[in-house]
Design a protein around this motif. Structure first.
Motif, PDB file in Angstrom:
ATOM      1  N   ARG A  59      -6.057 -23.297 -41.387  1.00  0.00           N
ATOM      2  CA  ARG A  59      -7.191 -22.440 -41.733  1.00  0.00           C
ATOM      3  C   ARG A  59      -7.833 -22.907 -43.022  1.00  0.00           C
ATOM      4  O   ARG A  59      -7.182 -23.536 -43.858  1.00  0.00           O
ATOM      5  CB  ARG A  59      -6.703 -20.999 -41.922  1.00  0.00           C
ATOM      6  N   GLN A  62      -6.313 -18.659 -46.625  1.00  0.00           N
ATOM      7  CA  GLN A  62      -5.005 -18.144 -46.205  1.00  0.00           C
ATOM      8  C   GLN A  62      -4.331 -19.226 -45.380  1.00  0.00           C
ATOM      9  O   GLN A  62      -3.936 -19.056 -44.244  1.00  0.00           O
ATOM     10  CB  GLN A  62      -5.173 -16.836 -45.410  1.00  0.00           C
ATOM     11  N   ARG A  99       0.741 -11.455 -39.574  1.00  0.00           N
ATOM     12  CA  ARG A  99       0.841 -12.806 -40.146  1.00  0.00           C
ATOM     13  C   ARG A  99       0.838 -12.712 -41.669  1.00  0.00           C
ATOM     14  O   ARG A  99      -0.078 -12.146 -42.258  1.00  0.00           O
ATOM     15  CB  ARG A  99      -0.327 -13.691 -39.697  1.00  0.00           C
ATOM     16  N   SER A 117      -2.392 -10.345 -42.260  1.00  0.00           N
ATOM     17  CA  SER A 117      -3.257 -10.062 -41.119  1.00  0.00           C
ATOM     18  C   SER A 117      -2.445  -9.247 -40.121  1.00  0.00           C
ATOM     19  O   SER A 117      -1.312  -9.618 -39.794  1.00  0.00           O
ATOM     20  CB  SER A 117      -3.709 -11.354 -40.446  1.00  0.00           C
ATOM     21  N   ASN A 140      -5.464  -8.566 -48.554  1.00  0.00           N
ATOM     22  CA  ASN A 140      -5.040  -9.506 -49.597  1.00  0.00           C
ATOM     23  C   ASN A 140      -4.148  -8.794 -50.602  1.00  0.00           C
ATOM     24  O   ASN A 140      -4.220  -7.580 -50.725  1.00  0.00           O
ATOM     25  CB  ASN A 140      -6.255  -9.997 -50.395  1.00  0.00           C
ATOM     26  N   SER A 200      -7.489  -4.032 -48.373  1.00  0.00           N
ATOM     27  CA  SER A 200      -8.585  -4.629 -47.583  1.00  0.00           C
ATOM     28  C   SER A 200      -9.687  -5.147 -48.496  1.00  0.00           C
ATOM     29  O   SER A 200     -10.477  -6.000 -48.099  1.00  0.00           O
ATOM     30  CB  SER A 200      -9.161  -3.611 -46.600  1.00  0.00           C
ATOM     31  N   THR A 201      -9.782  -4.641 -49.678  1.00  0.00           N
ATOM     32  CA  THR A 201     -10.788  -4.958 -50.721  1.00  0.00           C
ATOM     33  C   THR A 201     -12.227  -4.618 -50.313  1.00  0.00           C
ATOM     34  O   THR A 201     -13.037  -4.327 -51.174  1.00  0.00           O
ATOM     35  CB  THR A 201     -10.744  -6.417 -51.244  1.00  0.00           C
ATOM     36  N   PHE A 308      -7.465 -14.123 -36.533  1.00  0.00           N
ATOM     37  CA  PHE A 308      -7.775 -12.699 -36.669  1.00  0.00           C
ATOM     38  C   PHE A 308      -9.246 -12.572 -37.057  1.00  0.00           C
ATOM     39  O   PHE A 308      -9.843 -13.513 -37.588  1.00  0.00           O
ATOM     40  CB  PHE A 308      -6.897 -12.066 -37.755  1.00  0.00           C
ATOM     41  N   MET A 323     -20.576  -8.485 -46.904  1.00  0.00           N
ATOM     42  CA  MET A 323     -19.386  -9.356 -46.912  1.00  0.00           C
ATOM     43  C   MET A 323     -18.774  -9.380 -45.513  1.00  0.00           C
ATOM     44  O   MET A 323     -18.470 -10.434 -44.959  1.00  0.00           O
ATOM     45  CB  MET A 323     -18.338  -8.759 -47.837  1.00  0.00           C
ATOM     46  N   ARG A 327     -18.438 -12.186 -42.334  1.00  0.00           N
ATOM     47  CA  ARG A 327     -17.107 -12.560 -41.832  1.00  0.00           C
ATOM     48  C   ARG A 327     -17.073 -12.612 -40.308  1.00  0.00           C
ATOM     49  O   ARG A 327     -16.311 -13.375 -39.733  1.00  0.00           O
ATOM     50  CB  ARG A 327     -16.046 -11.576 -42.327  1.00  0.00           C
ATOM     51  N   TYR A 331     -15.377 -16.129 -39.205  1.00  0.00           N
ATOM     52  CA  TYR A 331     -14.010 -16.183 -38.692  1.00  0.00           C
ATOM     53  C   TYR A 331     -13.994 -16.678 -37.230  1.00  0.00           C
ATOM     54  O   TYR A 331     -13.111 -17.424 -36.829  1.00  0.00           O
ATOM     55  CB  TYR A 331     -13.327 -14.810 -38.769  1.00  0.00           C
ATOM     56  N   ARG A 338     -11.014 -24.642 -35.253  1.00  0.00           N
ATOM     57  CA  ARG A 338      -9.614 -25.057 -35.384  1.00  0.00           C
ATOM     58  C   ARG A 338      -9.014 -25.347 -34.013  1.00  0.00           C
ATOM     59  O   ARG A 338      -8.289 -26.307 -33.833  1.00  0.00           O
ATOM     60  CB  ARG A 338      -8.798 -23.982 -36.097  1.00  0.00           C
TER      61      ARG A 338
HETATM   62  C1  HEM Z   1     -17.710 -13.281 -47.405  1.00  0.00           C
HETATM   63  C2  HEM Z   1     -16.427 -12.967 -47.463  1.00  0.00           C
HETATM   64  C3  HEM Z   1     -15.334 -13.793 -46.879  1.00  0.00           C
HETATM   65  C4  HEM Z   1     -15.394 -15.049 -46.324  1.00  0.00           C
HETATM   66  C5  HEM Z   1     -16.595 -15.957 -46.193  1.00  0.00           C
HETATM   67  C6  HEM Z   1     -14.058 -15.373 -45.885  1.00  0.00           C
HETATM   68  C7  HEM Z   1     -13.703 -16.558 -45.275  1.00  0.00           C
HETATM   69  C8  HEM Z   1     -12.515 -16.795 -44.643  1.00  0.00           C
HETATM   70  C9  HEM Z   1     -12.235 -17.961 -43.843  1.00  0.00           C
HETATM   71  C10 HEM Z   1     -13.194 -19.111 -43.622  1.00  0.00           C
HETATM   72  C11 HEM Z   1     -10.989 -17.815 -43.343  1.00  0.00           C
HETATM   73  C12 HEM Z   1     -10.253 -18.800 -42.433  1.00  0.00           C
HETATM   74  C13 HEM Z   1     -10.626 -18.498 -41.009  1.00  0.00           C
HETATM   75  C14 HEM Z   1     -10.112 -19.565 -40.074  1.00  0.00           C
HETATM   76  O1  HEM Z   1     -10.230 -20.756 -40.409  1.00  0.00           O
HETATM   77  O2  HEM Z   1      -9.618 -19.209 -38.973  1.00  0.00           O
HETATM   78  C15 HEM Z   1     -10.465 -16.573 -43.827  1.00  0.00           C
HETATM   79  C16 HEM Z   1      -9.236 -16.073 -43.513  1.00  0.00           C
HETATM   80  C17 HEM Z   1      -8.725 -14.901 -44.025  1.00  0.00           C
HETATM   81  N1  HEM Z   1      -9.361 -14.039 -44.890  1.00  0.00           N
HETATM   82 FE1  HEM Z   1     -11.280 -14.174 -45.533  1.00  0.00          FE
HETATM   83  N2  HEM Z   1     -13.206 -14.347 -46.181  1.00  0.00           N
HETATM   84  C18 HEM Z   1     -13.952 -13.367 -46.785  1.00  0.00           C
HETATM   85  C19 HEM Z   1     -13.481 -12.174 -47.234  1.00  0.00           C
HETATM   86  C20 HEM Z   1     -12.193 -11.723 -47.093  1.00  0.00           C
HETATM   87  C21 HEM Z   1     -11.724 -10.423 -47.475  1.00  0.00           C
HETATM   88  C22 HEM Z   1     -12.574  -9.331 -48.124  1.00  0.00           C
HETATM   89  C23 HEM Z   1     -10.406 -10.347 -47.116  1.00  0.00           C
HETATM   90  C24 HEM Z   1      -9.470  -9.181 -47.261  1.00  0.00           C
HETATM   91  C25 HEM Z   1      -8.878  -8.816 -48.272  1.00  0.00           C
HETATM   92  C26 HEM Z   1     -10.046 -11.603 -46.498  1.00  0.00           C
HETATM   93  C27 HEM Z   1      -8.793 -11.913 -45.990  1.00  0.00           C
HETATM   94  C28 HEM Z   1      -8.531 -12.991 -45.171  1.00  0.00           C
HETATM   95  C29 HEM Z   1      -7.283 -13.187 -44.454  1.00  0.00           C
HETATM   96  C30 HEM Z   1      -6.058 -12.274 -44.483  1.00  0.00           C
HETATM   97  C31 HEM Z   1      -7.429 -14.374 -43.725  1.00  0.00           C
HETATM   98  C32 HEM Z   1      -6.410 -15.005 -42.758  1.00  0.00           C
HETATM   99  C33 HEM Z   1      -6.813 -14.609 -41.356  1.00  0.00           C
HETATM  100  C34 HEM Z   1      -5.822 -15.113 -40.329  1.00  0.00           C
HETATM  101  O3  HEM Z   1      -4.608 -14.843 -40.506  1.00  0.00           O
HETATM  102  O4  HEM Z   1      -6.248 -15.747 -39.338  1.00  0.00           O
HETATM  103  N3  HEM Z   1     -11.150 -12.419 -46.500  1.00  0.00           N
HETATM  104  N4  HEM Z   1     -11.405 -15.974 -44.625  1.00  0.00           N
END
Ligand code: HEM
Length: 343
Positions: A59, A62, A99, A117, A140, A200-201, A308, A323, A327, A331, A338
């Motif tokens: 990814r 994370q 996860r 997640s 987070n 969750s923020t 997720f 935001m 997402r 995502y 991927r």
């Molecule tokens: C504009 C806001 C955000 C962007 C652009 C962003 C971007 C991303 C990206 C690109 C990934 C990887 C996805 C992948 O490659 O499959 C990711 C994963 C993740 N993000 Fe964000 N994120 C944002 C906000 C947040 C927020 C607010 C949270 C929560 C607190 C968060 C929590 C996570 C988590 C837990 C993952 C892992 C998901 C998984 O297990 O597949 N993100 N994020």
């Protein structure tokens, strides 16, 4: 040559699919999404064989899968009337998949922000996006995100890609000192993913057609605590997860925080913490994780391949704010990219 044209085809198809989503759903944020995707595409294309885990492209965020576990998500029966919405409307027990991840570090012993997640399964009702029956929650290990808006997030992604993270924070013409402060506070050395609190923020609706907004938090509730690093080193969080589950099943309390003050609790600034004294989190469900073989090669590979999306959700828990709007496509794009690039 063949690989290159294949990539070009994949990129074109993904772009068309994503633009569809953007046009239909969030109009004005399209440019930011496109640019975020371009960064991700560039990153995926630059991933070396050595960086792949069992051949799977990691990814963008994370990045390290500490582990994925099967769990039960139990919705309480005694819940405040205002919170009895969507998944929390009725008491129930659902299978869930969790996860645990590190935001940037492959080495668990280093300071980092951790991710959690959650996918609750077999949830009745339609979803806003994705697989029916699934309700995802992404959290987070710090209550605020370092980036206030998607544009700030994009600037950071670009700086990181160019290896200029420090100048994103400290460039005198465009500094991000609050972001630096949040990253400084949020990155910690942790001993177990089961002893960390997660948020969750960003906000979510609570109740279809309702004006209520909430944030989520997950708080450890096991009596077991990891007091010192288990097998100190690169995989110490995985080792701690294993040791905890061998000792006793894990307990996590799932809570929601109502937005009670629109000014002090903004929907559009992800770097603002909603004051827990003004509106405390109320527990609505308990997650129980039994002992299991989550660290076999197959289980870790399934974990790496999972994806997720906060929009994989009942309408009663619709993600709110720009935001979250960004997402949805980012995502989906990340997961598709991927999976296409992995064997
Ligand atoms: C504009 C806001 C955000 C962007 C652009 C962003 C971007 C991303 C990206 C690109 C990934 C990887 C996805 C992948 O490659 O499959 C990711 C994963 C993740 N993000 Fe964000 N994120 C944002 C906000 C947040 C927020 C607010 C949270 C929560 C607190 C968060 C929590 C996570 C988590 C837990 C993952 C892992 C998901 C998984 O297990 O597949 N993100 N994020």
């Amino acid at each position: 040559m063949h690989r290159k044209s294949n990539r070009h085809w994949v990129s074109t198809m993904l772009r068309i699919a994503t633009l569809f989503t953007i046009g239909a759903v969030i109009g004005g944020d399209g440019a930011t999404i496109e640019q975020l995707e371009a960064e991700m595409m560039q990153r995926v294309q630059s991933v070396t064989q050595a960086e792949r885990k069992d051949g799977i492209v990691p990814r963008f965020n994370q990045v390290k899968s500490v582990g994925c576990v099967e769990a039960r998500f139990e919705v309480h029966d005694q819940i405040d009337r205002r919170l009895k919405q969507g998944l929390f409307a009725h008491p129930g027990s659902y299978p869930a998949y969790l996860r645990f991840a590190n935001a940037t570090e492959r080495d668990d012993s280093k300071k980092d922000i951790r991710g959690l997640s959650i996918r609750v399964r077999q949830v009745p009702g339609k979803v806003l996006w994705g697989e029916p029956g699934a309700q995802d929650f992404l959290l987070n290990s710090y209550p605020a995100l370092f980036a206030d808006t998607p544009e700030t997030f994009l600037k950071f992604m670009r700086a990181r890609q160019a290896g200029k993270e420090l100048s994103f924070f400290l460039n005198p013409l465009d500094s991000h000192l609050k972001a630096l402060w949040i990253v400084f506070r949020a990155r910690e050395r942790h001993l177990s993913p089961l002893d960390i609190r997660y948020w969750s923020t960003v906000p979510f609706r609570l109740g279809e057609d309702s004006g209520q907004a909430v944030k989520y938090s997950v708080t450890p509730c096991s009596s077991f605590r990891t007091r010192q690093a288990v097998e100190p080193g690169e995989n110490q969080l995985r080792a701690a997860l294993k040791a905890h589950l061998k000792g006793e099943s894990a307990c996590l309390a799932f809570g929601v925080q109502l937005r009670t003050d629109p000014e002090a609790m903004p929907l559009e600034d992800a770097s603002v913490i909603w004051d827990e004294k003004a509106s405390p989190f109320v527990e609505v469900a308990t997650i129980t994780i039994p002992d299991q073989a989550f660290d076999t090669t197959e289980a870790l590979s399934r974990c790496e391949q999972s994806s997720f999306n906060p929009w994989q959700s009942l309408p009663a828990h619709e993600p709110l704010g720009r935001m979250n709007a960004v997402r949805r496509a980012v995502y989906a794009y990340g997961a598709a990219l991927r999976h296409k690039e992995s064997p």
